[in-house]
Design an enzyme around this catalytic site. Structure first.
Site, PDB file in Angstrom:
ATOM      1  N   ASP A 200      -7.594   4.780   6.763  1.00  0.00           N
ATOM      2  CA  ASP A 200      -6.293   4.693   5.787  1.00  0.00           C
ATOM      3  C   ASP A 200      -5.689   6.480   6.438  1.00  0.00           C
ATOM      4  OD1 ASP A 200      -4.499   5.235   3.517  1.00  0.00           O
ATOM      5  OD2 ASP A 200      -5.835   5.889   2.452  1.00  0.00           O
TER       6      ASP A 200
ATOM      7  N   ASP B 100       1.246  -2.069   0.117  1.00  0.00           N
ATOM      8  CA  ASP B 100      -0.050  -0.023  -0.273  1.00  0.00           C
ATOM      9  C   ASP B 100       0.901   1.305   0.251  1.00  0.00           C
ATOM     10  OD1 ASP B 100      -2.983   1.056   0.245  1.00  0.00           O
ATOM     11  OD2 ASP B 100      -1.546   2.248   1.783  1.00  0.00           O
TER      12      ASP B 100
ATOM     13  N   ASN C 244      -5.304  10.404  -1.351  1.00  0.00           N
ATOM     14  CA  ASN C 244      -4.582   8.798  -2.406  1.00  0.00           C
ATOM     15  C   ASN C 244      -5.803   7.650  -1.887  1.00  0.00           C
ATOM     16  OD1 ASN C 244      -4.287   8.067  -4.742  1.00  0.00           O
ATOM     17  ND2 ASN C 244      -1.840   7.710  -4.554  1.00  0.00           N
TER      18      ASN C 244
END
Lengths: 186, 436, 311
Positions: free
Chosen positions: B313, B160, B286
């Protein structure tokens, strides 16, 4: 125009006409004719005054003296002290002033700062042979070593007073008034 | 012993959403029942002191499990570290967090996995589980020692932050990970399509002259990875889904029986690209914020189960990094401390999604899919638990945030609905918004 | 008319009144610029700092000249940057300039939004001299001034802007400004340089230059960044030039004595042929002169008075 309480009428329409006619005569007389003359009105009320002087000179001399308009905004020495800077307008002098006699025309001569700015603005446009100053009213209280060559009316005033020149072309009225500055305007 | 009286219990793992009394003893849920008298409780306490909490008007649910956080340790401790990140987690209602592997160095060996796990244990707030990289050095070419890293405590594998551009490497990863039974988490972003993009490509990016990232940058990789998972029978998890096309692709793949789950970030459910101003670096994230239509698709996907999980995130950055022109600021939102409240206020209160579904997607499902403790308040389960007060409101300000980062779009704004007590294995770690 | 803007960041958020006021003031400034003695005492003691993160001799010189004619002192800081993340941040540079008591900062920067970023953190006034691909308001204002000087009031006129619209801050600022003045703007370029999402600018779009030209009062050619070919945005200069280059023959299709503008520097033989660039319809040198006048007007309007009135 500044606001104040009416005190007296200094000139009426006839008075203004007589004063300007006299100035027109004096300009021609002092310069021994109209040769090399350029009339320059200082925005805003100097402009209609200059137009009228041009017209009177044409009436009794048969000559149309060149006429220009001067905006002195960019030459003011108080730009950094006033809150919102004034709108600049065009300067429009249709002839070269090189070697000419420039007569600056304004409505009121007070501190002399406007005349100083007008002198600087004129000099930046070229090198006239001489510069003269004509005003409808000289109310005194000079802050600079400047004096007028032609004065329509000498008027001793106090600093608390306002001299309001109203001309048909700008104000739709024709007179010169003396006002007392309102207290809350100080 | 804790006695939560008359509290609304939300526990989708036992299909429970009703007012109940909850007893916690010895780090575990002892009992949940309709109502108890003081006598009954004191019998069950067996001489232990009883802390009673009036739960009226509040919710209790299993602690949230966030499968996607960036804790920045090792290497970028100016942004966040495992201690500050796990404190932020419990302040926000998360009792378990998964730490992404794109640290410096990246977590691509057993030693590093163990480091992260031990730092989490030392911190002693939320449970911290490391995610290992898929490829060595996150270079996208050679696979890591997955089996060994699992022994060290890795709970999933992900590059990631970076997409695995080489489809063959992705295919091999899905194959090899079968040895471990762990998930491959895909950061779906085609590098060439995304280019130097700064926000979602669309009318807003064109207007502001910011380079755009087309929606296809995500969706083509979603399509690719779904096909690879289908072909290999591997276990796939798709991180931070943000486009309508991705939701459609996942829905179709699930119908075909592909072994896939997907997560969505709260900010993609709340904001969209047209709200972004040219200096709003706190909304630079993002995958980038999508269109209004994308936002609707994501909400719908979360409601109907196409999207399985919520995940923050959490991406902390320093103030200096975010105080730059848009194109120069890093991507990311620090969200552990605000995410639940933001979802409550913006989605649950307006009736877009139920709180039961939120708890299922943010606690129950992550536990099941990633094979983690938690996600349930059945009797005997560890008491990872949150008491949530829908009336508690707070101004989000630097002074009260415990994360090192302040890069949240909610900074200096007021949110309402917060966790006011949080327990990890029965131990109270947050009370009245203060981390203990 | 009360001037209330602290900064000039773009034309998207500028009112028609503000635009007209700037154009009016620029007319006065142009008269002064045409004098033999180009020096005013107006901004004596004011300091103007040019901060240029991109090489641009013409824009920087134009701003410097404008400030000097008005009597201000100017300093230029050219910051060569190979990579945006290297060296002192814009934030720190800005704070340094502020500490030096600058009255006005003129910024050219490769990042879209950098001018607003700067304006948000600085007390001194800011003029955007080009921020990334976002806006270049002074260029658009000088273009508009040049058009109006030649064509009179622009309401109802047709302006065609052709080239790499996607990457052009000049095109964006012109599209905003011209629309506000009632101009029919048509953007022209290949689909890769004029993608569908540009419709957000609210003007007509077409990929066919020949079809767009009839009736055009103004044709503006944009500079083509030649390195875009490497990114695959167009296949060759030859084909680009055939489809979108301004030539004498093509210009006849307007059916009018259209005027030709170019923000410069030109790639002759690519977006504009030699004979058009040097022809009577091209007002490219006038644009340069008018650029100084526009910048004088903006500098005067921003720092001519004492109090910087924040809108």
């Amino acid at each position: 125009m500044e606001v104040g309480t009416f005190k007296s009428k200094i000139l009426d329409a006839d008075g203004i006409r007589r004063a300007i006619t006299r100035i027109a005569h004096e300009i021609v007389e002092k310069n021994k004719g109209t040769n090399k003359l350029v009339l320059v009105g200082i925005r805003r009320r100097g402009v209609p005054l200059a137009e009228r002087i041009q017209q009177y000179i044409e009436e009794f001399e048969g000559v149309k003296v060149p006429l220009g308009i001067l905006d002195i905004t960019l030459y003011r020495d108080d730009l950094s002290t006033i809150d919102i800077h004034p709108v600049v307008h065009e300067t429009d002098i249709p002839v070269s002033i090189e070697g000419k006699t420039v007569v600056l025309i304004d409505d009121v001569l007070y501190t002399g700062r406007t005349a100083r700015a007008a002198l600087d603005a004129t000099m930046d446009l070229g090198r006239p042979e001489r510069i003269q100053l004509a005003v409808l009213v000289d109310r005194g209280h000079r802050e600079l070593p400047i004096r007028a060559d032609y004065v329509g009316k000498n008027l001793p005033t106090s600093r608390r007073e306002i001299v309001a020149v109203r001309l048909q072309e700008v104000d739709a009225e024709e007179d010169v008034l003396l006002l007392e500055r309102d207290d809350d305007m100080k | 012993m804790w006695w939560l009286k008359d509290v609304w219990v939300i526990d989708p793992s036992q299909k429970l959403s009703a007012p109940r009394d909850v007893l916690v003893k010895g780090g575990q849920v002892l009992e949940i029942s309709s109502s108890m008298t003081e006598e009954e409780v004191s019998v069950k306490a067996q001489g232990e002191a009883v802390d009673t909490v009036d739960g009226k008007g509040k919710f209790v649910f299993p602690g949230l499990i966030d499968v996607h956080t960036h804790l920045r340790e090792p290497g970028q401790e100016d942004k966040e570290d495992i201690l500050s990140g796990s404190r932020a987690a419990v302040r926000g209602g998360f009792t378990t967090i998964l730490a992404m592997a794109n640290t410096q160095p990246v977590i691509d060996s057993r030693a590093l996995v163990e480091y992260v796990r031990m730092q989490g244990d030392r911190a002693g707030f939320a449970h911290v589980h490391p995610i290992g990289t898929v490829t060595k050095g996150m270079q996208g070419t050679e696979l890591v020692e997955m089996a060994t890293m699992k022994e060290g405590g890795a709970v999933a594998f992900s590059d990631d932050g970076k997409n695995i551009q080489n489809a063959e490497v992705m295919r091999l990863a899905l194959e090899y990970a079968k040895l471990t039974g762990l998930l491959i988490i895909s950061h779906c972003e085609d590098k060439d399509l995304a280019g130097e993009g700064q926000m979602r490509r669309g009318v807003s990016s064109a207007r502001m002259g910011l380079k755009g990232i087309p929606a296809s940058a995500e969706s083509v990789i979603v399509a690719r990875d779904l096909m690879l998972a289908e072909e290999t029978g591997g276990r796939l998890h798709l991180a931070h889904i943000s486009t309508t096309e991705s939701v459609d692709l996942i829905r179709q793949a699930k119908a075909r029986g592909v072994n896939v789950t997907a997560e969505v970030n709260p900010h993609h459910l709340i904001f969209c690209d047209e709200q972004l101003g040219i200096t709003d670096t706190f909304l630079k994230v993002n995958p980038p914020l999508g269109s209004r239509a994308d936002r609707e698709s994501l909400i719908e996907g979360l409601r109907d189960g196409t999207i399985d999980m919520l995940a923050t995130d959490h991406a902390p950055h320093t103030q200096a990094e975010k105080s730059r022109p848009f194109a120069e600021a890093p991507f990311g939102i620090a969200s552990l401390e605000t995410a639940l409240s933001a979802v409550w206020e913006n989605l649950v209160v307006p009736g877009r999604i139920s709180m039961d579904r939120v708890i299922e997607a943010w606690s129950v499902t992550p536990a099941l899919r990633f094979g983690l403790q938690g996600g349930s308040l059945v009797a005997g389960a560890p008491a990872d638990m949150v008491l949530f007060d829908p009336d508690f409101s707070e101004v989000i300000e630097p002074a009260t945030l415990v994360s090192k980062a302040r890069n949240t779009p909610f900074l200096n704004k007021t949110l309402q609905g917060f966790p006011v007590m949080v327990w990890v294995e029965g131990r109270l770690v947050q009370r009245n918004r203060i981390v203990l | 008319m009360k001037w209330q803007r602290k900064d000039i960041l773009g034309l998207e958020d500028m009112s028609v009144e503000d635009i007209r006021h700037i154009l009016h003031t620029a007319k006065v400034m142009k008269e002064i610029l045409m004098r033999p003695i180009k020096k005013l005492p107006t901004l004596k003691g004011k300091s103007v700092v040019n901060v240029f993160y991109e090489a641009s001799t013409r824009t920087r010189t134009s701003f410097e000249m404008a400030a000097k004619v008005l009597g201000a002192d100017t300093t230029s800081i050219a910051i060569a940057q190979s990579s945006v993340s290297k060296g002192e941040s814009l934030y720190d540079t800005a704070k340094t300039i502020q500490a030096m008591r600058a009255d006005l900062v003129i910024l050219r920067h490769p990042s879209s939004g950098s001018a607003k970023f700067l304006a948000d953190i600085l007390d001194p006034n800011v003029i955007n001299a080009g921020d990334g691909q976002h806006e270049h308001p002074t260029q658009a204002l000088l273009d508009i001034f040049t058009m109006e000087e030649k064509l009179g009031p622009l309401d109802g006129k047709n302006v065609v802007i052709v080239g790499d619209v996607l990457h052009s801050r000049v095109a964006r600022s012109n599209a905003w400004g011209l629309q506000k003045l009632g101009v029919n703007v048509t953007l022209v370029g290949p689909p890769t340089l004029l993608p569908i999402e540009m419709e957000g600018l609210g003007v007509k779009m077409t990929h066919d230059l020949n079809g767009a030209l009839p009736g055009a009062d103004v044709v503006m050619a944009l500079r083509l960044q030649l390195e875009r070919q490497k990114s695959g945005l167009f296949p060759s200069l030859r084909e680009y030039s055939q489809l979108y280059g301004l030539t004498t023959d093509r210009l006849k299709k307007t059916g009018k004595e259209s005027i030709v503008l170019h923000p410069g520097p030109m790639n002759r033989g690519v977006e504009i042929s030699d004979d058009v660039a040097d022809g009577v319809q091209a007002l490219i040198e006038k644009q340069v002169t008018n650029g100084v006048a526009i910048r004088m007007a903006l500098i005067y309007l921003l720092i001519g008075g004492s109090s910087n009135v924040v809108a």
